[in-house]
Design a protein around this motif. Sequence first.
Motif, PDB file in Angstrom:
ATOM      1  N   GLY A 190       9.771   0.141   6.198  1.00 48.76           N
ATOM      2  CA  GLY A 190       9.340   0.285   7.587  1.00 48.76           C
ATOM      3  C   GLY A 190       7.846   0.090   7.750  1.00 48.76           C
ATOM      4  O   GLY A 190       7.386  -0.583   8.691  1.00 48.76           O
ATOM      5  N   VAL A 191       7.059   0.665   6.846  1.00 49.79           N
ATOM      6  CA  VAL A 191       5.602   0.507   6.921  1.00 49.79           C
ATOM      7  C   VAL A 191       5.212  -0.940   6.658  1.00 49.79           C
ATOM      8  O   VAL A 191       4.301  -1.486   7.294  1.00 49.79           O
ATOM      9  CB  VAL A 191       4.911   1.458   5.924  1.00 49.79           C
ATOM     10  N   ARG A 192       5.896  -1.590   5.718  1.00 46.52           N
ATOM     11  CA  ARG A 192       5.584  -2.990   5.411  1.00 46.52           C
ATOM     12  C   ARG A 192       5.870  -3.880   6.627  1.00 46.52           C
ATOM     13  O   ARG A 192       5.093  -4.795   6.922  1.00 46.52           O
ATOM     14  CB  ARG A 192       6.399  -3.461   4.208  1.00 46.52           C
ATOM     15  N   LEU A 193       6.948  -3.639   7.319  1.00 48.05           N
ATOM     16  CA  LEU A 193       7.248  -4.425   8.510  1.00 48.05           C
ATOM     17  C   LEU A 193       6.216  -4.177   9.601  1.00 48.05           C
ATOM     18  O   LEU A 193       5.799  -5.103  10.304  1.00 48.05           O
ATOM     19  CB  LEU A 193       8.647  -4.075   9.022  1.00 48.05           C
ATOM     20  N   ALA A 194       5.804  -2.932   9.771  1.00 50.82           N
ATOM     21  CA  ALA A 194       4.858  -2.592  10.831  1.00 50.82           C
ATOM     22  C   ALA A 194       3.480  -3.197  10.577  1.00 50.82           C
ATOM     23  O   ALA A 194       2.820  -3.659  11.507  1.00 50.82           O
ATOM     24  CB  ALA A 194       4.757  -1.082  10.977  1.00 50.82           C
ATOM     25  N   THR A 195       3.037  -3.194   9.341  1.00 48.19           N
ATOM     26  CA  THR A 195       1.711  -3.715   9.021  1.00 48.19           C
ATOM     27  C   THR A 195       1.698  -5.209   8.759  1.00 48.19           C
ATOM     28  O   THR A 195       0.634  -5.829   8.796  1.00 48.19           O
ATOM     29  CB  THR A 195       1.143  -2.996   7.783  1.00 48.19           C
ATOM     30  N   GLY A 196       2.861  -5.800   8.481  1.00 47.09           N
ATOM     31  CA  GLY A 196       2.909  -7.216   8.148  1.00 47.09           C
ATOM     32  C   GLY A 196       2.461  -7.504   6.737  1.00 47.09           C
ATOM     33  O   GLY A 196       2.116  -8.649   6.419  1.00 47.09           O
ATOM     34  N   ALA A 197       2.454  -6.511   5.858  1.00 51.87           N
ATOM     35  CA  ALA A 197       1.993  -6.699   4.482  1.00 51.87           C
ATOM     36  C   ALA A 197       2.924  -7.639   3.732  1.00 51.87           C
ATOM     37  O   ALA A 197       4.123  -7.727   4.020  1.00 51.87           O
ATOM     38  CB  ALA A 197       1.917  -5.344   3.769  1.00 51.87           C
ATOM     39  N   PHE A 198       2.360  -8.340   2.750  1.00 50.83           N
ATOM     40  CA  PHE A 198       3.152  -9.243   1.926  1.00 50.83           C
ATOM     41  C   PHE A 198       4.068  -8.428   1.020  1.00 50.83           C
ATOM     42  O   PHE A 198       3.778  -7.280   0.678  1.00 50.83           O
ATOM     43  CB  PHE A 198       2.239 -10.144   1.095  1.00 50.83           C
ATOM     44  N   ARG A 199       5.175  -9.037   0.604  1.00 54.01           N
ATOM     45  CA  ARG A 199       6.199  -8.293  -0.127  1.00 54.01           C
ATOM     46  C   ARG A 199       5.725  -7.768  -1.472  1.00 54.01           C
ATOM     47  O   ARG A 199       6.258  -6.789  -1.979  1.00 54.01           O
ATOM     48  CB  ARG A 199       7.430  -9.178  -0.327  1.00 54.01           C
ATOM     49  N   SER A 200       4.732  -8.397  -2.065  1.00 53.57           N
ATOM     50  CA  SER A 200       4.244  -7.947  -3.368  1.00 53.57           C
ATOM     51  C   SER A 200       3.145  -6.891  -3.271  1.00 53.57           C
ATOM     52  O   SER A 200       2.613  -6.473  -4.293  1.00 53.57           O
ATOM     53  CB  SER A 200       3.720  -9.146  -4.163  1.00 53.57           C
ATOM     54  N   SER A 201       2.799  -6.461  -2.063  1.00 51.73           N
ATOM     55  CA  SER A 201       1.705  -5.500  -1.888  1.00 51.73           C
ATOM     56  C   SER A 201       2.042  -4.173  -2.557  1.00 51.73           C
ATOM     57  O   SER A 201       3.162  -3.668  -2.409  1.00 51.73           O
ATOM     58  CB  SER A 201       1.433  -5.275  -0.402  1.00 51.73           C
ATOM     59  N   PRO A 202       1.108  -3.566  -3.288  1.00 53.16           N
ATOM     60  CA  PRO A 202       1.368  -2.269  -3.927  1.00 53.16           C
ATOM     61  C   PRO A 202       1.639  -1.183  -2.891  1.00 53.16           C
ATOM     62  O   PRO A 202       1.010  -1.151  -1.825  1.00 53.16           O
ATOM     63  CB  PRO A 202       0.072  -1.998  -4.710  1.00 53.16           C
ATOM     64  N   ILE A 203       2.552  -0.300  -3.219  1.00 53.46           N
ATOM     65  CA  ILE A 203       2.933   0.757  -2.292  1.00 53.46           C
ATOM     66  C   ILE A 203       1.753   1.670  -1.955  1.00 53.46           C
ATOM     67  O   ILE A 203       1.542   2.005  -0.777  1.00 53.46           O
ATOM     68  CB  ILE A 203       4.117   1.572  -2.860  1.00 53.46           C
ATOM     69  N   PRO A 204       0.950   2.134  -2.934  1.00 52.95           N
ATOM     70  CA  PRO A 204      -0.194   2.997  -2.562  1.00 52.95           C
ATOM     71  C   PRO A 204      -1.142   2.329  -1.574  1.00 52.95           C
ATOM     72  O   PRO A 204      -1.609   2.956  -0.619  1.00 52.95           O
ATOM     73  CB  PRO A 204      -0.865   3.274  -3.911  1.00 52.95           C
ATOM     74  N   SER A 205      -1.444   1.039  -1.782  1.00 51.31           N
ATOM     75  CA  SER A 205      -2.319   0.322  -0.851  1.00 51.31           C
ATOM     76  C   SER A 205      -1.672   0.196   0.521  1.00 51.31           C
ATOM     77  O   SER A 205      -2.353   0.297   1.553  1.00 51.31           O
ATOM     78  CB  SER A 205      -2.644  -1.067  -1.407  1.00 51.31           C
ATOM     79  N   LEU A 206      -0.374  -0.030   0.538  1.00 50.85           N
ATOM     80  CA  LEU A 206       0.353  -0.166   1.805  1.00 50.85           C
ATOM     81  C   LEU A 206       0.239   1.105   2.645  1.00 50.85           C
ATOM     82  O   LEU A 206      -0.058   1.052   3.843  1.00 50.85           O
ATOM     83  CB  LEU A 206       1.825  -0.478   1.507  1.00 50.85           C
ATOM     84  N   LEU A 207       0.441   2.275   2.029  1.00 53.44           N
ATOM     85  CA  LEU A 207       0.402   3.537   2.765  1.00 53.44           C
ATOM     86  C   LEU A 207      -1.017   3.904   3.175  1.00 53.44           C
ATOM     87  O   LEU A 207      -1.228   4.474   4.253  1.00 53.44           O
ATOM     88  CB  LEU A 207       1.017   4.645   1.905  1.00 53.44           C
ATOM     89  N   VAL A 208      -2.002   3.588   2.333  1.00 52.67           N
ATOM     90  CA  VAL A 208      -3.388   3.879   2.689  1.00 52.67           C
ATOM     91  C   VAL A 208      -3.826   3.019   3.866  1.00 52.67           C
ATOM     92  O   VAL A 208      -4.503   3.495   4.785  1.00 52.67           O
ATOM     93  CB  VAL A 208      -4.306   3.659   1.470  1.00 52.67           C
ATOM     94  N   ASP A 209      -3.437   1.753   3.873  1.00 49.55           N
ATOM     95  CA  ASP A 209      -3.798   0.882   4.983  1.00 49.55           C
ATOM     96  C   ASP A 209      -3.191   1.371   6.297  1.00 49.55           C
ATOM     97  O   ASP A 209      -3.836   1.315   7.342  1.00 49.55           O
ATOM     98  CB  ASP A 209      -3.326  -0.544   4.692  1.00 49.55           C
ATOM     99  N   ALA A 210      -1.957   1.871   6.240  1.00 49.06           N
ATOM    100  CA  ALA A 210      -1.293   2.364   7.451  1.00 49.06           C
ATOM    101  C   ALA A 210      -1.710   3.783   7.806  1.00 49.06           C
ATOM    102  O   ALA A 210      -1.482   4.223   8.939  1.00 49.06           O
ATOM    103  CB  ALA A 210       0.225   2.298   7.274  1.00 49.06           C
ATOM    104  N   GLY A 211      -2.296   4.521   6.846  1.00 49.11           N
ATOM    105  CA  GLY A 211      -2.685   5.904   7.116  1.00 49.11           C
ATOM    106  C   GLY A 211      -1.494   6.832   7.226  1.00 49.11           C
ATOM    107  O   GLY A 211      -1.534   7.804   7.990  1.00 49.11           O
ATOM    108  N   ILE A 212      -0.425   6.577   6.471  1.00 48.29           N
ATOM    109  CA  ILE A 212       0.793   7.393   6.515  1.00 48.29           C
ATOM    110  C   ILE A 212       1.019   8.012   5.146  1.00 48.29           C
ATOM    111  O   ILE A 212       0.967   7.325   4.124  1.00 48.29           O
ATOM    112  CB  ILE A 212       2.010   6.539   6.924  1.00 48.29           C
ATOM    113  N   LEU A 213       1.267   9.303   5.129  1.00 48.25           N
ATOM    114  CA  LEU A 213       1.474  10.017   3.878  1.00 48.25           C
ATOM    115  C   LEU A 213       2.733   9.532   3.158  1.00 48.25           C
ATOM    116  O   LEU A 213       3.713   9.147   3.805  1.00 48.25           O
ATOM    117  CB  LEU A 213       1.616  11.513   4.143  1.00 48.25           C
TER     118      LEU A 213
END
Length: 430
Positions: A190-213
């Motif tokens: 869900g966070v990856r879809l909302a931010t538009g992150a690429f599929r290989s993006s690391p999960i910790p970076s994905l959550l930090v970019d979105a600001g979601i715990l």
Amino acid sequence: MSWKRFVSSVNAQTPLTQVWNRVRKISGVRGTLYVDDLSISFSAGRMPLIVRKLQLAINRISRWASTRGFRFSASKTVAVHFCRLRGVHPDPDLYIYDRRISCVEETLFLGLICDSRLTWVPHLRHVKAACMRTLSLLRVLAHTSWGADRQTLLLLHRTLILLKLEYGSEVYSSATEARLHVLDSVHHAGVRLATGAFRSSPIPSLLVDAGILPLALRRQSSLLRGYSVGFCWVPAHVGVLGNERADRLAKEASTRAAPSLPVPFRDLYSSIRVAVLASWQGQWEALVVTTKMGEVTSMTYHSWTYVHEQGRRSETALARLRMGHSRLTHGYLMSRGPQPFCDDCLVPLTVRHFLVECPSLVELRERFLFHCRSVHGTYEMSLILGERALSPGHEVLLFVEEAGLLRVGKLRPAGQIRPAESELMARHLA
């Protein structure tokens, strides 16, 4: 051992609290009553004792219902034997209205699927399936070129997916970590879809970019806090008898030493939040050196700049640049092709290379990123993609578009002449 009831009809003059009062009179029998959902339970090491106690409670409740003109639905009444013993062991033999209560392996109570071994696997699978259906709606709105803006998509993720994932987490958190990880993939998708992150993006970076715990920390916060709502009405002193006396006593109390009083648990909510955020910050600091986004920020909470007026494609491109994973640099992982190299430097093509290191883009850096240099004169990723990104002198999207790495559209100032497109224009970051 647990026995669960759904009440078919309730007389307004006979509240169900009377049922609960009758259950409490039986030693050792515990119960839960919520609106018309009633469950009773008894725990012991011998099945005959369990059956005797629960059957006594069932008889009392059914007699109480009969004297008031309604009946419990025997077909909806089930028993669940909560036990982790291996081997053959007897199930309870219980009756209501001379009809045997069926013993099942799992049952739904207040939105939670309780299985007999309390593994919570059926409930976690059910929640994941329900959230995956909701993700289909998010996919329609989250196209990387024309989809809804980032803020709206994150709001939809919090309201449509996170609420489902967190409901009852105080109960099912007793499941093993391996089983709880089933829900993490839904949260990350869900966070990856909302931010538009690429599929290989690391999960910790994905959550930090979105600001979601992360879900594990959100469950930990819910367990520490609990949820309770209370209302208190405090009248003003105006017009209340004894106003002067109350003021005098208040002034006298202010001059005395503070008494030792218990602290309300709600006052600890802010401390719990600070502790959870500190735990998240500690986890991120341990990964800063190994992640590409660690060069951009060392903090988990920040005020990222995402300009919605430039469109979904701009937000997606900026998010992928910050995480260091894009179709141009990491698309080969999906297509299983060769890793791309810089044609001028003959080194692996990375976000850091074409933003900071590649000598063939020096003029463009001077033109668009002239405020992104440190005191030593070197370009810094934290200044290019940090909180001031897209401001004058930090125009990273214009830089990558002029370099022929990205087509964003509507980013070029009016009247500006487009340079010749390079061979890399066919490849995009988003």
